[in-house]
Design a protein around this motif. Structure first.
Motif: not given
Length: 300
Positions: A251, A168-171, A173-174, A177, A231-232
């Protein structure tokens, strides 16, 4: 010399593992079976079998020729059988086994279209990601994904199955990549239970790296893992027939696109039976033509 007869002899030797057993199966003398195979090797100018006093083993060229011969003879028999079945009525209960996620996502429309063509066929669909014994469990046709090893079953290719590496993009970001497969070992990996531990990532320059990934969640269902990734929860390696829609909607994001595993194949698998039932033959022919070389889920 009849090439079809020599091909049948060669197939029997590979399947039975010896000239004597092949001769018993074909009701021919071992000398004639050996003569057939030798004629093939001379005709092809390559060794198909390694022979010792104790055993017979197939060469790499022999394995490739075996697969092609098997398909040729299957196609010939099916053509002959289909002609005799033209006037037969296609009806009865057809039992089909298929993977859970693929079945729930992509089989419904196919089954409806098939029944519109053959309205008197009743379909009993059984969804499971576990490999089932289609003979023991009375399955007419199984939809399978991967590399098939059992030569006693007939497998007709349906369509290629591409694999995507996603998070996921949120994962991303945290946790960042990954820029190479080596960096995947630092991430949470959501593992499909029926997948081998070791993945091989094929780079565009043909370089390959073997990795053992640290899995934080293991599940026997690809959709659950895909939802966990949305959901990350981590990084997944899943077929695009599962991830395609989530990727299109933003997503999930595809990562390491230059290292994606080589595509698998989807097959229609059935027991090799002479005079195959019309309902089975009709379904296999239908599904093999249905999705095409680039299935719709790869056209996002």
């Amino acid at each position: 010399m009849d090439k079809l007869e020599t091909m049948k002899a060669f197939l029997a030797v590979v399947q039975e593992g010896s000239f004597s057993k092949a001769s018993e199966k074909l009701n021919l003398s071992p000398q004639l079976v050996s003569k057939y195979v030798s004629w093939l090797e001379e005709k092809l100018k390559t060794r198909l079998l390694n022979r010792t006093t104790r055993k017979v083993s197939v060469t790499e060229a022999g394995r490739a020729y075996f697969e092609r011969c098997q398909q040729i003879l299957i196609d010939l028999e099916e053509t002959e059988n289909s002609l005799s079945n033209l006037e037969q009525h296609v009806s009865g209960t057809l039992t089909v086994s298929a993977p859970m996620s693929f079945g729930t996502r992509h089989l419904a429309r196919l089954l409806v279209d098939f029944q519109r063509t053959y309205p008197e066929v009743e379909i009993d669909l059984q969804l499971t990601d576990a490999k089932v014994d289609i003979v023991d469990q009375g399955i007419d046709v199984a939809i399978r994904i991967g590399h098939l090893k059992d030569s006693s079953l007939i497998a007709k290719k349906i369509t290629p199955i591409r694999l995507s590496i996603c998070a996921s993009p949120d994962y991303l970001t945290q946790y960042g990549e990954p820029a190479s497969p080596d960096e995947l070992v630092e991430h949470s990996y959501l593992k499909y239970a029926y997948t081998e531990e070791n993945f091989v990532f094929s780079q565009f320059d043909q370089h390959a790296a073997k990795l053992r990934l640290r899995h934080t969640i293991t599940a026997n269902n690809g959709d659950l893992l895909m939802n966990a990734a949305v959901h990350g929860g981590g990084i997944i390696i899943q077929p695009t027939f599962i991830t395609g829609e989530a990727i299109a909607q933003g997503q999930l994001k595809r990562i390491l696109t230059g290292y994606e595993p080589s595509p698998l194949n989807m097959y229609a698998v059935y027991a090799h039976r002479k005079f195959l039932a019309s309902k089975v033959r009709s379904f296999v022919d239908f599904v093999v033509q249905y999705y095409g070389d680039i299935p719709y889920w790869d056209q996002y």
